[in-house]
Design an enzyme around this catalytic site. Structure first.
Site, PDB file in Angstrom:
ATOM      1  N   HIS A 174       0.833  -1.207   0.000  1.00 35.11           N
ATOM      2  CA  HIS A 174       0.000   0.000   0.000  1.00 35.11           C
ATOM      3  C   HIS A 174       0.874   1.266   0.000  1.00 35.11           C
ATOM      4  CE1 HIS A 174      -4.145   1.648   1.085  1.00 35.11           C
ATOM      5  NE2 HIS A 174      -3.380   2.708   0.896  1.00 35.11           N
ATOM      6  N   HIS A 185       1.519   5.165  -2.150  1.00 32.80           N
ATOM      7  CA  HIS A 185       1.053   6.150  -3.133  1.00 32.80           C
ATOM      8  C   HIS A 185       2.313   6.813  -3.690  1.00 32.80           C
ATOM      9  CE1 HIS A 185      -3.183   5.981  -1.649  1.00 32.80           C
ATOM     10  NE2 HIS A 185      -2.595   5.688  -0.500  1.00 32.80           N
ATOM     11  N   ARG A 191       2.669   8.679  -6.242  1.00 34.82           N
ATOM     12  CA  ARG A 191       2.454  10.007  -6.851  1.00 34.82           C
ATOM     13  C   ARG A 191       3.047  10.075  -8.259  1.00 34.82           C
ATOM     14  NH1 ARG A 191      -1.235  10.576  -2.877  1.00 34.82           N
ATOM     15  NH2 ARG A 191      -0.401  11.333  -0.908  1.00 34.82           N
ATOM     16  N   ASN A 223      -5.173   6.146  -6.819  1.00 34.36           N
ATOM     17  CA  ASN A 223      -5.771   7.493  -6.699  1.00 34.36           C
ATOM     18  C   ASN A 223      -4.795   8.576  -7.141  1.00 34.36           C
ATOM     19  OD1 ASN A 223      -4.134   7.101  -4.425  1.00 34.36           O
ATOM     20  ND2 ASN A 223      -5.333   8.481  -3.159  1.00 34.36           N
ATOM     21  N   GLU A 278      -7.073   0.780  -3.561  1.00 33.72           N
ATOM     22  CA  GLU A 278      -8.051   0.804  -2.527  1.00 33.72           C
ATOM     23  C   GLU A 278      -9.357   1.416  -3.020  1.00 33.72           C
ATOM     24  OE1 GLU A 278      -7.232   3.816   0.642  1.00 33.72           O
ATOM     25  OE2 GLU A 278      -5.313   4.110  -0.375  1.00 33.72           O
ATOM     26  N   HIS A 309     -10.797   0.740   1.541  1.00 32.95           N
ATOM     27  CA  HIS A 309     -10.573   1.791   2.538  1.00 32.95           C
ATOM     28  C   HIS A 309     -11.932   2.012   3.209  1.00 32.95           C
ATOM     29  CE1 HIS A 309      -8.885   5.987   3.608  1.00 32.95           C
ATOM     30  NE2 HIS A 309     -10.074   5.885   4.180  1.00 32.95           N
ATOM     31  N   HIS A 326      -5.329  -0.510   6.009  1.00 31.15           N
ATOM     32  CA  HIS A 326      -5.017   0.385   7.134  1.00 31.15           C
ATOM     33  C   HIS A 326      -6.109   0.536   8.185  1.00 31.15           C
ATOM     34  CE1 HIS A 326      -7.276   3.024   4.519  1.00 31.15           C
ATOM     35  NE2 HIS A 326      -6.271   3.296   3.719  1.00 31.15           N
ATOM     36  N   ASP A 329       0.976   2.567   3.744  1.00 32.85           N
ATOM     37  CA  ASP A 329       0.109   3.660   3.274  1.00 32.85           C
ATOM     38  C   ASP A 329       0.946   4.929   3.054  1.00 32.85           C
ATOM     39  OD1 ASP A 329      -2.049   5.076   2.410  1.00 32.85           O
ATOM     40  OD2 ASP A 329      -2.955   5.353   4.381  1.00 32.85           O
ATOM     41  N   HIS A 365       3.058  14.148   1.200  1.00 32.91           N
ATOM     42  CA  HIS A 365       2.654  15.512   0.851  1.00 32.91           C
ATOM     43  C   HIS A 365       3.804  16.409   1.289  1.00 32.91           C
ATOM     44  CE1 HIS A 365      -1.461  14.142   0.189  1.00 32.91           C
ATOM     45  NE2 HIS A 365      -1.412  13.526   1.366  1.00 32.91           N
TER      46      HIS A 365
HETATM   47  O1  DOR Z   1      -4.555   9.846   4.503  1.00 32.08           O
HETATM   48  C1  DOR Z   1      -4.646   9.322   3.407  1.00 32.08           C
HETATM   49  N1  DOR Z   1      -3.963   9.789   2.336  1.00 32.08           N
HETATM   50  N2  DOR Z   1      -5.450   8.277   3.252  1.00 32.08           N
HETATM   51  C2  DOR Z   1      -5.734   7.773   2.039  1.00 32.08           C
HETATM   52  O2  DOR Z   1      -6.475   6.843   1.967  1.00 32.08           O
HETATM   53  C3  DOR Z   1      -5.177   8.398   0.812  1.00 32.08           C
HETATM   54  C4  DOR Z   1      -3.914   9.054   1.122  1.00 32.08           C
HETATM   55  C5  DOR Z   1      -3.361   9.912   0.015  1.00 32.08           C
HETATM   56  O3  DOR Z   1      -3.356   9.457  -1.145  1.00 32.08           O
HETATM   57  O4  DOR Z   1      -2.880  11.006   0.308  1.00 32.08           O
HETATM   58 ZN    ZN Z   2      -6.572   4.523   2.137  1.00 28.93          ZN
END
Ligand code: DOR
Ligand code: ZN
Length: 424
Positions: A58, A60, A62, A92, A143, A177, A222, A286, A290
């Protein structure tokens, strides 16, 4: 054995049963365990604890329009330096990975820049070209958002039975999720926890597991509380390091760096989550990077998410050093079980197993963002103890050694629906 030299020998490896042996490696796989076969290179491992490297199911990563937060290069270097050799990217992204074309370009992006092995999940929306994504090589679906989150709308829950049924027909894994969101705008960690409260999370998990859990193989991402873990029925359960190592009390009120979905809970709830350790199938990061400036915004506007792919194993290994969890449980939850759930060959200590390993010393250090590789540039674990790997082996080759990276083409792990084309 056909007499060909091996690529690498890891010598003096202590196996999980306590026996010491040499692992001979060829073509990315362990080919012999015992005394060493002739090899081009030998790495002495007597001073290290050798673990099968992690599969983080899991993350991300980006990239694209979000490349200022992270991209495949920085995210996968961060993974490698944290003992993770395979990452599973969540869909996502901008745009979300919901069509064959977008999926294909995501794979190309990862193939160009990733330092780790990788897989990519297919996104689920109302249009849902599930079959197309599956045949294109999606590892799993989701997710799937049962509640909105950063860069993700919630899937209307009335569509869930139909979608899970179709995922079941494909033989795929659905990852969820699960949350419930009350109306309102949170201004601090307490408020965030109230609007996405723990009973809503447990209720969503329980309803989905009971009502539609039979339609396909189901995996809850998560989960943040022991009661949500207990509500998951036969589904597999994933927990993220931030819910195990951080809490509202460890945060700073309206500071949004610890804003994440599902939210951090109170200290008591965090402790109870550790009590559920044996029922947790998978620990996954997860990793949701950012930037600092995004997180410095007013709490209500700041995005949710915490970077964590590089600190996951170090935190767990430090907990092992403190005798809080057995080593074997770390291996199972971060490497073998995610491999089994996804159909990725296990890394390990027997002939034929994938030769992905992380070599850990014995002394934890204090985690600091300066030492980490994510473009996010910060960590919520600043000052906490972490035992980082000193060396990492991927596909049978040394790819990370004391802060130095050695490039090697990444391996793409396609899902089992992948239809090979262009063979003739
Ligand atoms: O806090 C989160 N940020 N939860 C998620 O499910 C997505 C993730 C994100 O992509 O920033
Ligand atoms: Zn999530």
């Amino acid at each position: 054995m056909n007499g060909r030299r091996c690529d690498l020998v890891l010598s003096d490896v202590t196996l999980p049963q306590g026996r010491v042996a040499d692992l001979s490696i060829r073509d990315g796989l362990v080919c012999h365990v015992g005394s060493p076969l002739p090899a081009d290179r030998t790495l002495p491992c007597g001073d290290f604890r050798v673990l099968p490297a992690a599969v983080d199911m899991h993350v991300h990563m980006r990239g694209g329009a979000q490349g200022h937060k992270e991209d495949w290069e920085s995210g996968s270097m961060s993974a490698l330096a944290g003992g993770v050799t395979v990452v599973v990217d969540q869909p996502n992204t901008i745009p979300p990975i919901t069509s064959k074309e977008i999926f294909r370009s995501r794979i190309a992006e990862a193939q160009r820049a990733s330092w780790t092995g990788f897989a990519v999940n297919g996104g689920v929306d109302k249009k849902n070209d599930l079959l197309g994504l599956w045949q294109e090589g999606a590892m799993a679906f989701g997710e799937i958002f049962a509640a909105p989150s950063s860069y993700a709308d919630a899937l209307p829950l009335n569509l869930l039975p139909h979608i899970l049924h179709r995922i079941g027909e494909l033989g795929a894994l659905a990852t969820l999720h699960a949350e419930e969101v009350k109306p309102g705008v949170p201004s601090d960690l307490e408020g965030h926890d109230r609007l996405r409260d723990l009973s809503g999370e447990s209720r969503t998990v329980e309803d989905i597991a009971k009502e539609v859990g039979h339609l396909c193989r189901l995996h809850f991402c998560h989960l943040s509380t022991a009661s949500a873990v207990a509500a998951a029925g036969n589904a597999s359960v994933e927990v993220a390091p931030h819910h195990l190592f951080l809490s509202i009390e460890k945060g700073d009120g309206d500071n949004a760096f610890l804003k994440v979905n599902p939210p951090l809970r109170h200290e008591q709830v965090r402790k109870e989550l550790w009590e559920a350790w044996n029922r947790i199938d998978v620990i996954a990061s997860d990793h949701a990077p950012h930037t600092k400036s995004e997180k410095e915004k007013d709490f209500s506007e700041a995005p949710s998410g915490i970077p964590g792919v590089e600190t996951m194993l170090p935190l767990l290994m430090a907990a092992f050093r403190e005798r809080r969890i057995p080593l074997m449980s770390i291996i199972k939850k971060t490497s073998w079980t995610p491999s089994d759930l996804l159909g990725i060959p296990r890394a390990g200590f027997r002939p034929g197993m994938r030769a992905d390993f992380a070599l850990y010393g014995s002394e934890p250090t204090l985690i600091t963002a300066e030492d980490l590789h994510s473009r996010a540039g910060w960590t919520p674990y600043e000052g906490m103890p972490g035992l980082f790997p000193e060396r990492v082996i991927r596909d049978g080759a040394l790819v990370y050694d004391g802060g130095e990276f050695f490039s090697r083409p990444p391996r793409w792990y396609a899902g089992r629906g992948y239809q090979v084309r262009d063979l003739i």
